[in-house]
Scaffold this active site. Structure first.
Site, PDB file in Angstrom:
ATOM      1  N   HIS A   1      15.089 -12.953 -26.521  1.00  0.00           N
ATOM      2  CA  HIS A   1      15.673 -11.923 -25.651  1.00  0.00           C
ATOM      3  C   HIS A   1      16.091 -10.689 -26.463  1.00  0.00           C
ATOM      4  O   HIS A   1      15.698  -9.566 -26.145  1.00  0.00           O
ATOM      5  CB  HIS A   1      16.870 -12.521 -24.913  1.00  0.00           C
ATOM      6  CG  HIS A   1      17.554 -11.588 -23.988  1.00  0.00           C
ATOM      7  ND1 HIS A   1      17.318 -11.568 -22.635  1.00  0.00           N
ATOM      8  CD2 HIS A   1      18.476 -10.605 -24.202  1.00  0.00           C
ATOM      9  CE1 HIS A   1      18.051 -10.641 -22.060  1.00  0.00           C
ATOM     10  NE2 HIS A   1      18.780 -10.034 -22.993  1.00  0.00           N
ATOM     11  N   GLU A   2      16.866 -10.911 -27.504  1.00  0.00           N
ATOM     12  CA  GLU A   2      17.367  -9.747 -28.266  1.00  0.00           C
ATOM     13  C   GLU A   2      16.212  -9.030 -28.956  1.00  0.00           C
ATOM     14  O   GLU A   2      16.174  -7.805 -29.031  1.00  0.00           O
ATOM     15  CB  GLU A   2      18.430 -10.169 -29.295  1.00  0.00           C
ATOM     16  CG  GLU A   2      19.615 -10.950 -28.720  1.00  0.00           C
ATOM     17  CD  GLU A   2      20.280 -10.314 -27.501  1.00  0.00           C
ATOM     18  OE1 GLU A   2      20.243  -9.079 -27.376  1.00  0.00           O
ATOM     19  OE2 GLU A   2      20.823 -11.065 -26.660  1.00  0.00           O
TER      20      GLU A   2
ATOM     21  N   ALA B   1      24.767 -12.552 -27.773  1.00  0.00           N
ATOM     22  CA  ALA B   1      24.221 -11.755 -28.865  1.00  0.00           C
ATOM     23  C   ALA B   1      24.075 -10.308 -28.430  1.00  0.00           C
ATOM     24  O   ALA B   1      24.270  -9.988 -27.256  1.00  0.00           O
ATOM     25  CB  ALA B   1      22.858 -12.295 -29.269  1.00  0.00           C
ATOM     26  N   MET B   2      23.725  -9.441 -29.387  1.00  0.00           N
ATOM     27  CA  MET B   2      23.595  -8.017 -29.078  1.00  0.00           C
ATOM     28  C   MET B   2      22.399  -7.428 -29.823  1.00  0.00           C
ATOM     29  O   MET B   2      22.233  -7.649 -31.017  1.00  0.00           O
ATOM     30  CB  MET B   2      24.912  -7.311 -29.480  1.00  0.00           C
ATOM     31  CG  MET B   2      24.907  -5.821 -29.256  1.00  0.00           C
ATOM     32  SD  MET B   2      24.719  -5.415 -27.485  1.00  0.00           S
ATOM     33  CE  MET B   2      23.802  -3.889 -27.608  1.00  0.00           C
ATOM     34  N   GLU B   3      21.634  -6.628 -29.086  1.00  0.00           N
ATOM     35  CA  GLU B   3      20.328  -6.154 -29.565  1.00  0.00           C
ATOM     36  C   GLU B   3      20.372  -4.882 -30.399  1.00  0.00           C
ATOM     37  O   GLU B   3      19.366  -4.149 -30.427  1.00  0.00           O
ATOM     38  CB  GLU B   3      19.425  -5.933 -28.356  1.00  0.00           C
ATOM     39  CG  GLU B   3      19.799  -4.728 -27.447  1.00  0.00           C
ATOM     40  CD  GLU B   3      20.652  -5.085 -26.231  1.00  0.00           C
ATOM     41  OE1 GLU B   3      21.342  -6.112 -26.257  1.00  0.00           O
ATOM     42  OE2 GLU B   3      20.606  -4.324 -25.241  1.00  0.00           O
ATOM     43  N   ASN B   4      21.460  -4.560 -31.095  1.00  0.00           N
ATOM     44  CA  ASN B   4      21.535  -3.329 -31.891  1.00  0.00           C
ATOM     45  C   ASN B   4      20.233  -3.095 -32.655  1.00  0.00           C
ATOM     46  O   ASN B   4      19.661  -4.030 -33.212  1.00  0.00           O
ATOM     47  CB  ASN B   4      22.660  -3.432 -32.918  1.00  0.00           C
ATOM     48  CG  ASN B   4      23.900  -4.050 -32.340  1.00  0.00           C
ATOM     49  OD1 ASN B   4      24.491  -3.502 -31.419  1.00  0.00           O
ATOM     50  ND2 ASN B   4      24.273  -5.225 -32.832  1.00  0.00           N
TER      51      ASN B   4
ATOM     52  N   GLU C   1      28.091  -2.160 -27.011  1.00  0.00           N
ATOM     53  CA  GLU C   1      27.737  -2.172 -25.593  1.00  0.00           C
ATOM     54  C   GLU C   1      28.861  -2.848 -24.802  1.00  0.00           C
ATOM     55  O   GLU C   1      29.327  -3.902 -25.221  1.00  0.00           O
ATOM     56  CB  GLU C   1      26.433  -2.930 -25.350  1.00  0.00           C
ATOM     57  CG  GLU C   1      25.978  -2.792 -23.917  1.00  0.00           C
ATOM     58  CD  GLU C   1      24.640  -3.469 -23.626  1.00  0.00           C
ATOM     59  OE1 GLU C   1      24.048  -4.073 -24.529  1.00  0.00           O
ATOM     60  OE2 GLU C   1      24.210  -3.404 -22.474  1.00  0.00           O
TER      61      GLU C   1
ATOM     62  N   HIS D   1      14.328  -6.821 -26.564  1.00  0.00           N
ATOM     63  CA  HIS D   1      15.043  -5.594 -26.225  1.00  0.00           C
ATOM     64  C   HIS D   1      14.569  -4.409 -27.077  1.00  0.00           C
ATOM     65  O   HIS D   1      14.772  -3.261 -26.700  1.00  0.00           O
ATOM     66  CB  HIS D   1      16.547  -5.767 -26.455  1.00  0.00           C
ATOM     67  CG  HIS D   1      17.327  -6.184 -25.236  1.00  0.00           C
ATOM     68  ND1 HIS D   1      17.165  -5.599 -24.006  1.00  0.00           N
ATOM     69  CD2 HIS D   1      18.308  -7.117 -25.078  1.00  0.00           C
ATOM     70  CE1 HIS D   1      18.004  -6.160 -23.134  1.00  0.00           C
ATOM     71  NE2 HIS D   1      18.702  -7.085 -23.755  1.00  0.00           N
TER      72      HIS D   1
ATOM     73  N   GLU E   1      18.059  -5.333 -18.696  1.00  0.00           N
ATOM     74  CA  GLU E   1      18.432  -6.754 -18.746  1.00  0.00           C
ATOM     75  C   GLU E   1      17.546  -7.619 -17.850  1.00  0.00           C
ATOM     76  O   GLU E   1      17.099  -8.682 -18.270  1.00  0.00           O
ATOM     77  CB  GLU E   1      19.916  -6.931 -18.406  1.00  0.00           C
ATOM     78  CG  GLU E   1      20.872  -6.325 -19.434  1.00  0.00           C
ATOM     79  CD  GLU E   1      20.655  -6.822 -20.859  1.00  0.00           C
ATOM     80  OE1 GLU E   1      19.924  -7.815 -21.068  1.00  0.00           O
ATOM     81  OE2 GLU E   1      21.218  -6.193 -21.782  1.00  0.00           O
TER      82      GLU E   1
HETATM   83  N1  B3K Z   1      23.150  -6.442 -24.195  1.00  0.00           N
HETATM   84  C1  B3K Z   1      24.043  -7.472 -24.622  1.00  0.00           C
HETATM   85  C2  B3K Z   1      25.240  -7.644 -23.762  1.00  0.00           C
HETATM   86  C3  B3K Z   1      26.354  -6.716 -24.048  1.00  0.00           C
HETATM   87  C4  B3K Z   1      27.613  -7.143 -23.324  1.00  0.00           C
HETATM   88  C5  B3K Z   1      28.702  -6.156 -23.441  1.00  0.00           C
HETATM   89  N2  B3K Z   1      29.981  -6.597 -22.954  1.00  0.00           N
HETATM   90  C6  B3K Z   1      23.353  -8.775 -24.773  1.00  0.00           C
HETATM   91  C7  B3K Z   1      22.063  -8.901 -24.078  1.00  0.00           C
HETATM   92  O1  B3K Z   1      21.960  -8.910 -22.889  1.00  0.00           O
HETATM   93  O2  B3K Z   1      21.088  -8.962 -24.752  1.00  0.00           O
HETATM   94 ZN    ZN Z   2      19.932  -8.441 -22.804  1.00  0.00          ZN
END
Ligand code: B3K
Ligand code: ZN
Length: 897
Positions: free
Chosen positions: A300-301, A265-268, A124, A304, A323
């Site tokens: 949060h993650e 962090a990232m919600e993959n 992302e 998502h 978000e």
């Molecule tokens: N969705 C990610 C943020 C990605 C940022 C990319 N440069 C984290 C979050 O908001 O959960």
């Molecule tokens: Zn987020």
């Protein structure tokens, strides 16, 4: 650099082609990684013949086949950003591409890169195009498989999204794993991790009795520090079931912690990747603040998964759809797990410190932007230790979601959420779709509410009140004004929910029965019961609400719980504010009354300071705080917040011309004065709130520590031997990082031997722990001690510093910018330092560099001398060869008139 292209929301077009299935194959190597993709492509309109344009950056194309037939040069076009098939087959076809990438050389931390010994990804917003050629946009949702092949001893763990289908040995000490994700997803949610990791394992049983395997992966030595993250994950899973009826949808949920990560962090999908600063904690190494942040970010993650993954964004302009909503959800989660008032105070302070200034500057943009050059810039804006996030999209977006709840009530809001999932599960949608679900589920009339998404700027709402003793009515007259922002000179009135309560002369809430509005008398009672807080809906430029049956002159408590993200200006007198501070049943507004008093006081003292008048502290203010300190009925963390003065940046934001030196001197003076006049009370707070018990992460214990630490910081500001000794004693005897670090921070504000000794001691104690060393960096870098820029330059030469690690950059360079006196030093030394750093960093990591350059964006708020110095740095940055689009966008917008 080609002239960067601006992309507009109004230009959105449906894609000409969709992808159905995507099979990826990675062969990970030390020199290079080979990526093979096999995609089933189908046209949106059967029989149409449009070119298929794929995004791709920094990729070496090895081969491309369509339905098994290899294309030759001439059959396709390749430039530095796209791979185009001018004439693809007219129906469904199979596209196979093989390309090469170089993760070991990737310092942007976007796409596939190395962190410590691990391969990991960040896609992302547009990182997937750095992995392979693809239609890199969120409305392309497909089912993925991912086969990973790597050296077995170097990369024993191989992870991707979904379920593990197969794994096995290969020749030459290599092995493989095949993952399959049953859910359709956009490519920004793709993830891959490979490395020497170990896991903490647990199980969560869902409300429909499914067992979900939970794993948190880190290098072996950090596994003991994942207990709090696991606790947070299980609590989040339970909370989402209880509050929103949302259950996890796979049998496995993985979290991986890596030290090098651009954000939190990232919600993959089912494979969240985290900055280790947002996962690892132990009582000895992490503060209460870190524990709370981990709870919030893990929540949060995880949240998502429904708000972002199952229902995603149609295009990146809609980012706040996921978000804003997910920040709202994590705020609610943290409130339910701790103190609602204290969490609200923290969130509103953050809005005031970051959102308000941004909304009033050249970077102001709506919750849903109209255009961008580099999407990643909509994620940065506020840099705090290891976290960076965009305030309008994230935090103002969360306020917009909160307003739906304020207007509809908990049940109405839940009905709206249920309808949103019912309508849009598996889809990529827009902010209007969310609005429509809320409206339709409740048959609500939201008038001009949608403007919150498109209009930038913080509305200023003025209220005047008057009491009519004969008619027993009380009138509130509102007028609203949204200041102009870049590209939006004229503004429409907004839909502002204002929660109101009225206090009688004994400080009790008056019952509210009905309100005259628009020539009609409306009942506000619920089922014939009076209410004590009602929400009036201000939708016009000027509007009056008249409360009936009010039998004495009330004191109004306005905007309870901060029911809308606005600046409220009322005609309340100081004595009204002291009264609210002492009595309001809305705890948030009790705090707010104290802050309003402090803001007024600080601004008037700043004016005195500027005119060379001697400073004197209003005794009523000291008395008001003293009452709060001695009110045993109050929550301790609330007291800690209530006795904390508004920040320097909050005060500067309210000034015509921001004067960092005056604001700093005034704030310092008030703190010292309070410390000396309330010394006995503060000493008592420190002594009464010590505890030798083991560290527990719960509200009562955190509240106790918070109060003790605030009191200690006040005392240390006196800089006398007695209080310095007390702070040294607290530092030495602390058994947890919260208290140890607070004592260190209290001492570190004052140059001298005690400061030097404790800083040296702290480093020698914690040098083996990079997250604690980051705290040590941040504390020194953000210090207000005079001419700190030289110390910061030296910190960057410290062996523990590394310009390639975003956390360290945020803790040293980012933290430096949080000291107004040093960053805005009159001689321009702070600006010069930042200018140099931005240019240097941009070559390594444009996202991190653009996060830092934002500190310059408000340069016009300062005096002429500072303006010239800051502008010169922005111009120097703009003239640099090979500038990234990220930095270009922020620097050029900052300079634009
Ligand atoms: N969705 C990610 C943020 C990605 C940022 C990319 N440069 C984290 C979050 O908001 O959960
Ligand atoms: Zn987020």
């Amino acid at each position: 650099m080609d002239t960067p292209k601006e992309i507009f929301l109004k230009d959105y077009k449906l894609p000409d082609y969709y992808f159905d299935t995507v099979d990826l194959n990675f062969s990970l190597g030390e020199e290079k990684t080979i990526v093979a993709s096999k995609i089933t492509v189908y046209p949106r309109v059967e029989g149409s013949s449009f070119p298929l344009v794929l995004d791709g950056e920094d990729l070496k194309l090895l081969s491309i086949t369509v339905d098994g037939k290899e294309l030759k040069e001439g059959d396709y076009c390749l430039d530095s950003r796209h791979l185009t098939l001018p004439l693809p087959p007219s129906g469904t076809f199979t596209l196979e591409i093989v390309n090469e990438i170089y993760p070991q050389k990737n310092t942007s931390l976007e796409g596939l890169y190395m962190s410590s010994m691990c391969f990991c990804t960040q896609c992302e917003a547009q990182g997937f195009r750095k992995i392979t050629f693809y239609q890199d946009r969120p409305d392309i949702m497909a089912k993925y498989t991912c086969r990973i092949e790597a050296d077995k001893s170097s990369y024993p763990v191989l992870l991707s999204n979904g379920n593990l289908k197969e794994k096995g040995h290969l020749e030459g000490d290599r092995h493989y794993a095949l993952w399959e994700d049953p859910f359709k997803k956009p490519c920004y949610l793709f993830a891959l991790v490979a490395g020497p990791l170990e896991s903490r394992d647990d199980i969560f049983v869902t409300r429909s009795a499914r067992k979900v395997s939970l794993r948190i992966w880190t290098p072996a030595q950090d596994v003991p520090k994942t207990a709090h993250a696991m606790y947070s994950l299980k609590e989040a899973m339970k909370w989402d079931e209880d509050v929103f009826g949302l259950e996890y949808d796979l049998d496995l949920f993985n979290i991986v912690a890596v030290p090098d990560f651009n954000m939190g962090a990232m919600e993959n999908k089912s494979l969240n990747i985290f900055n280790s600063g947002c996962v690892l904690a132990s009582p000895e190494t992490a503060t209460d603040g870190d524990y709370a942040a981990i709870l919030g970010v893990i929540g949060h993650e995880y949240f998502h998964n429904w708000t972002g993954n199952r229902v995603t964004c149609r295009d990146w302009f809609q980012l706040s759809l996921k978000e804003g909503l997910t920040v709202f959800r994590d705020q609610e989660f943290s409130s339910d797990m701790g103190s609602r008032t204290v969490k609200r105070i923290a969130d509103v302070s953050s809005l005031r410190n970051y959102q308000f200034p941004e909304d009033g500057g050249p970077m102001a943009h709506p919750v849903r932007p109209h255009s961008y050059i580099k999407m990643d810039n909509f994620y940065t804006g506020k840099i705090l230790s290891s976290l960076a996030l965009n305030v309008p999209v994230y935090e103002k977006g969360a306020e917009v979601v909160r307003m739906y709840k304020t207007l509809l009530g908990s049940q109405g809001f839940r009905k709206g959420m249920d309808l949103y999932f019912k309508r849009h599960d598996g889809q990529a949608v827009t902010c209007e779709d969310f609005f429509a679900a809320m409206r339709d589920a409740n048959n609500a009339d939201f008038a001009n509410f949608l403007i919150w998404y498109s209009q930038a700027g913080t509305p200023v709402v003025k209220v005047t009140s008057s009491y009519n003793a004969e008619a027993h009515t009380y009138s509130l007259k509102f007028s609203q004004e949204v200041p102009p922002t870049p590209g939006q000179p004229v503004k429409e009135p907004m839909f502002i929910p204002v929660a109101v309560g009225l206090l009688d002369s004994s400080g009790k809430d008056m019952p509210l029965s009905s309100v005259y509005h628009d020539g009609k008398l409306q009942s506000v009672e619920i089922s014939n019961h009076p209410v004590y807080t009602t929400v009036v809906q201000v939708t016009k430029k000027e509007e009056e609400f008249v409360f009936a049956d009010i039998f004495e002159q009330p004191t109004p408590s306005l905007l309870r719980g901060y029911s809308a993200p606005i600046r409220l200006e009322s005609n309340l007198s100081d004595s009204d504010l002291f009264f609210l501070l002492a009595h309001d049943s809305d705890e948030f507004n009790r705090w707010e009354a104290g802050q309003e008093l402090a803001r007024k006081l600080m601004l008037s003292m700043v004016a005195d300071f500027q005119q060379g008048k001697p400073l004197a502290l209003n005794p009523n203010f000291v008395h008001g705080l003293k009452c709060i300190l001695s009110d045993a009925s109050l929550d301790k963390e609330f007291i800690a917040k209530a006795i904390t003065l508004p920040s320097e940046s909050e005060i500067m934001d309210m000034m015509e011309v921001a004067d960092p030196d005056a604001v700093h001197s005034v704030r310092k003076f008030i703190r010292k004065e309070l410390a000396s006049q309330l010394k006995a009370e503060f000493l008592n707070m420190v002594l009464a709130n010590r505890s030798s018990e083991e560290y527990v992460f719960n509200h009562p214990n955190m509240a106790r520590r918070a109060l003790k630490n605030v009191a200690l910081a006040y005392l240390a500001s006196l800089e006398d031997p007695e209080t310095t000794e007390l702070a040294v004693h607290e530092y030495k005897t602390a058994t947890n990082m919260t208290e140890q670090f607070a004592a260190l921070a209290a001492l570190a504000q004052h140059p001298g031997k005690s400061r030097d000794d404790v800083l040296a001691d702290f480093y020698s104690k914690w040098q083996h722990d990079y997250l604690v060393v980051n705290k040590w960096f941040a504390l020194q870098a953000s210090s207000d001690i005079p001419s700190n820029v030289e110390n910061v330059r030296n910190l960057m030469k410290h062996p523990a510093f590394d310009l390639r690690n975003p956390n360290k950059v945020y803790c040293v360079i980012g933290a430096f910018c949080y000291s107004p006196v040093n960053f805005h030093a009159k001689d321009g030394s702070g600006y010069k330092f930042l200018g140099e750093m931005v240019v240097q960093l941009d070559k390594l990591n444009p996202q991190v560099a653009s996060g830092l350059v934002s500190s310059f964006s408000r340069w016009r708020r300062y005096d002429e001398n500072r303006q010239n110095l800051a502008k010169a740095q922005l111009e120097m940055i703009m003239s640099t060869n090979g500038l990234s689009e990220n930095v270009f966008e922020i620097a050029s917008k900052s300079l634009a008139v």
